[in-house]
Design a protein around this motif. Structure first.
Motif, PDB file in Angstrom:
ATOM      1  N   ARG A 158     -11.397  -1.845  -1.722  1.00 33.64           N
ATOM      2  CA  ARG A 158     -11.253  -2.902  -2.724  1.00 33.64           C
ATOM      3  C   ARG A 158      -9.812  -2.986  -3.216  1.00 33.64           C
ATOM      4  N   LEU A 159      -9.195  -1.827  -3.445  1.00 33.40           N
ATOM      5  CA  LEU A 159      -7.803  -1.809  -3.886  1.00 33.40           C
ATOM      6  C   LEU A 159      -6.893  -2.449  -2.842  1.00 33.40           C
ATOM      7  N   GLY A 160      -7.106  -2.091  -1.584  1.00 29.71           N
ATOM      8  CA  GLY A 160      -6.299  -2.687  -0.522  1.00 29.71           C
ATOM      9  C   GLY A 160      -6.466  -4.192  -0.443  1.00 29.71           C
ATOM     10  N   ALA A 161      -7.693  -4.667  -0.604  1.00 27.81           N
ATOM     11  CA  ALA A 161      -7.934  -6.106  -0.558  1.00 27.81           C
ATOM     12  C   ALA A 161      -7.213  -6.823  -1.701  1.00 27.81           C
ATOM     13  N   MET A 162      -7.204  -6.216  -2.878  1.00 26.58           N
ATOM     14  CA  MET A 162      -6.526  -6.824  -4.021  1.00 26.58           C
ATOM     15  C   MET A 162      -5.018  -6.896  -3.799  1.00 26.58           C
ATOM     16  N   ILE A 163      -4.459  -5.853  -3.213  1.00 29.15           N
ATOM     17  CA  ILE A 163      -3.019  -5.823  -2.940  1.00 29.15           C
ATOM     18  C   ILE A 163      -2.654  -6.867  -1.890  1.00 29.15           C
ATOM     19  N   HIS A 164      -3.417  -6.924  -0.819  1.00 21.90           N
ATOM     20  CA  HIS A 164      -3.125  -7.902   0.243  1.00 21.90           C
ATOM     21  C   HIS A 164      -3.311  -9.334  -0.247  1.00 21.90           C
ATOM     22  N   ALA A 165      -4.335  -9.572  -1.051  1.00 23.79           N
ATOM     23  CA  ALA A 165      -4.595 -10.931  -1.533  1.00 23.79           C
ATOM     24  C   ALA A 165      -3.445 -11.477  -2.362  1.00 23.79           C
ATOM     25  N   ARG A 166      -2.685 -10.602  -2.982  1.00 19.90           N
ATOM     26  CA  ARG A 166      -1.550 -11.007  -3.821  1.00 19.90           C
ATOM     27  C   ARG A 166      -0.222 -10.933  -3.085  1.00 19.90           C
ATOM     28  N   GLY A 167      -0.253 -10.616  -1.813  1.00 21.24           N
ATOM     29  CA  GLY A 167       0.975 -10.547  -1.026  1.00 21.24           C
ATOM     30  C   GLY A 167       1.878  -9.401  -1.426  1.00 21.24           C
ATOM     31  N   LEU A 168       1.280  -8.260  -1.817  1.00 21.05           N
ATOM     32  CA  LEU A 168       2.052  -7.143  -2.385  1.00 21.05           C
ATOM     33  C   LEU A 168       2.036  -5.903  -1.501  1.00 21.05           C
ATOM     34  N   ALA A 169       1.745  -6.060  -0.214  1.00 27.22           N
ATOM     35  CA  ALA A 169       1.622  -4.895   0.658  1.00 27.22           C
ATOM     36  C   ALA A 169       2.929  -4.119   0.787  1.00 27.22           C
ATOM     37  N   ARG A 170       4.066  -4.756   0.532  1.00 22.82           N
ATOM     38  CA  ARG A 170       5.359  -4.068   0.579  1.00 22.82           C
ATOM     39  C   ARG A 170       5.902  -3.789  -0.823  1.00 22.82           C
ATOM     40  N   SER A 171       5.060  -3.949  -1.813  1.00 24.76           N
ATOM     41  CA  SER A 171       5.503  -3.782  -3.204  1.00 24.76           C
ATOM     42  C   SER A 171       4.714  -2.724  -3.962  1.00 24.76           C
ATOM     43  N   VAL A 172       3.665  -2.169  -3.343  1.00 23.62           N
ATOM     44  CA  VAL A 172       2.771  -1.239  -4.035  1.00 23.62           C
ATOM     45  C   VAL A 172       2.528  -0.018  -3.157  1.00 23.62           C
ATOM     46  N   PHE A 173       2.860   1.164  -3.682  1.00 22.98           N
ATOM     47  CA  PHE A 173       2.478   2.416  -3.033  1.00 22.98           C
ATOM     48  C   PHE A 173       1.070   2.792  -3.474  1.00 22.98           C
ATOM     49  N   VAL A 174       0.259   3.264  -2.532  1.00 22.46           N
ATOM     50  CA  VAL A 174      -1.078   3.768  -2.848  1.00 22.46           C
ATOM     51  C   VAL A 174      -1.057   5.279  -2.653  1.00 22.46           C
ATOM     52  N   ASN A 175      -1.335   6.007  -3.724  1.00 19.34           N
ATOM     53  CA  ASN A 175      -1.125   7.448  -3.780  1.00 19.34           C
ATOM     54  C   ASN A 175      -2.459   8.195  -3.775  1.00 19.34           C
ATOM     55  N   SER A 176      -2.454   9.390  -3.177  1.00 15.74           N
ATOM     56  CA  SER A 176      -3.624  10.261  -3.176  1.00 15.74           C
ATOM     57  C   SER A 176      -3.156  11.684  -2.946  1.00 15.74           C
ATOM     58  N   ASN A 177      -3.987  12.655  -3.304  1.00 13.82           N
ATOM     59  CA  ASN A 177      -3.712  14.058  -2.985  1.00 13.82           C
ATOM     60  C   ASN A 177      -4.291  14.445  -1.626  1.00 13.82           C
ATOM     61  N   LYS A 178      -5.030  13.541  -0.990  1.00 12.02           N
ATOM     62  CA  LYS A 178      -5.723  13.859   0.255  1.00 12.02           C
ATOM     63  C   LYS A 178      -5.051  13.173   1.440  1.00 12.02           C
ATOM     64  N   PRO A 179      -4.593  13.956   2.443  1.00  8.31           N
ATOM     65  CA  PRO A 179      -3.955  13.337   3.606  1.00  8.31           C
ATOM     66  C   PRO A 179      -4.829  12.299   4.298  1.00  8.31           C
ATOM     67  N   GLU A 180      -6.146  12.530   4.356  1.00  7.53           N
ATOM     68  CA  GLU A 180      -7.005  11.577   5.050  1.00  7.53           C
ATOM     69  C   GLU A 180      -7.087  10.239   4.319  1.00  7.53           C
ATOM     70  N   VAL A 181      -6.981  10.273   2.977  1.00  7.14           N
ATOM     71  CA  VAL A 181      -6.974   9.025   2.211  1.00  7.14           C
ATOM     72  C   VAL A 181      -5.647   8.294   2.413  1.00  7.14           C
ATOM     73  N   ALA A 182      -4.546   9.053   2.440  1.00  2.00           N
ATOM     74  CA  ALA A 182      -3.247   8.437   2.704  1.00  2.00           C
ATOM     75  C   ALA A 182      -3.228   7.787   4.081  1.00  2.00           C
ATOM     76  N   ARG A 183      -3.828   8.450   5.064  1.00  4.42           N
ATOM     77  CA  ARG A 183      -3.878   7.859   6.410  1.00  4.42           C
ATOM     78  C   ARG A 183      -4.710   6.582   6.405  1.00  4.42           C
ATOM     79  N   ARG A 184      -5.815   6.582   5.676  1.00  2.00           N
ATOM     80  CA  ARG A 184      -6.643   5.375   5.580  1.00  2.00           C
ATOM     81  C   ARG A 184      -5.857   4.241   4.927  1.00  2.00           C
TER      82      ARG A 184
END
Length: 283
Positions: A158-184
């Protein structure tokens, strides 16, 4: 007209633009992206939690207007109806007048929650409603780079969809403590960030993540050898958290980090980097 002071690398620049605090840094229009970040980046952790109420809209606005950081960091959680909201803790107990799990609320109930103004933070702050992620993206997206930590990984799609819908894929870092989530996050076409504790960094081999990470977010308390391994991993950006003093900042810059995540961006911006502590200088 408004004048904003923005830290670029180790130099403060005054930018003048049309009146209105939400004027983008790039006056020509279009979203501000990571390509505009300076050589050394300051991120306001939860908005700068020693200087403003954490994860609050008024605190984020104040941090943006002060211009002492180039990235605003917020934490994201998911409500029971799928609404993404801004909150660090899994419960409401510490930062609001309400108690109980964040996930227990729906969007309508969230609008009744009020943040408790924190003790010890300078200034006068009102008891305001905590924002939703959509509100943060709509107010700040493309005007300053954002860092959103996905505390509840099931909200990542859902977070990814919101970022893409606003044209912000190069403006928002998505952070996690889990490598598998970062890869996703990377596989979803997002800017992937991974944070690690000093204990994790003792056994981490960050070079394994270089193919999908945009930022490695390291604990400033880690040993020199562990920070150097991160800096030399091939990950394009290595930022240190959570820095609060100039001395902490100067050490991680000397070891080669190119950014700090700080609760006190104003304090750091007022204190020049000590001679000999510029990024990459020999220890």
């Amino acid at each position: 007209m408004v004048t904003r002071t923005v830290l670029t690398g180790l130099t403060a620049l005054a930018l003048v633009g049309p009146a209105g605090f939400m004027t983008p840094l790039e006056w020509g229009g279009g979203p501000l992206t990571v390509d505009a970040l300076p050589e050394v980046v300051y991120t306001a952790h939860r908005g700068g939690a020693l200087e403003v109420p954490e994860n609050s809209m008024s605190g984020l606005v104040a941090a943006y207007e002060r211009g002492t950081a180039q990235v605003l960091d917020v934490d994201t959680r998911i409500l029971r109806d799928g609404t993404l909201v801004v909150m660090h803790d899994a419960t409401l107990d510490r930062t609001t007048y309400t108690t109980g799990p964040v996930r227990g609320l729906n969007g309508r109930e969230w609008r009744q929650v009020r943040l408790r103004p924190p003790a010890g933070v300078p200034g006068r702050w009102r008891a305001e409603r905590p924002p939703t992620v959509a509100e943060v993206l709509d107010r700040f997206g493309g005007r300053i780079v954002l860092m959103l930590e996905a505390k509840d990984e099931e909200g990542l799609l859902r977070l990814g969809a919101m970022i893409h819908a606003r044209g912000l894929a190069r403006s928002v870092f998505v952070n996690s403590n889990k490598p598998e989530v970062a890869r996703r996050a990377h596989d979803l076409g997002l800017l992937a960030q991974l944070w690690r504790t000093r204990t994790q960094l003792r056994t981490d081999r960050p070079a394994r993540w270089a193919s999908f990470l945009d930022v490695l977010d390291v604990d400033y308390k880690a040993r020199d050898v562990d920070l150097l391994r991160a800096v030399n991993s091939g990950v394009p950006r290595v930022w240190a958290h959570t820095v609060t003093t100039p001395r902490q900042r100067d050490r991680v810059l000397r070891l080669g980090c190119d950014g700090v995540i700080t609760d006190a961006p104003g304090r750091l911006s007022r204190t020049p980097v000590r001679r000999g502590a510029q990024r990459g200088a020999m220890p």
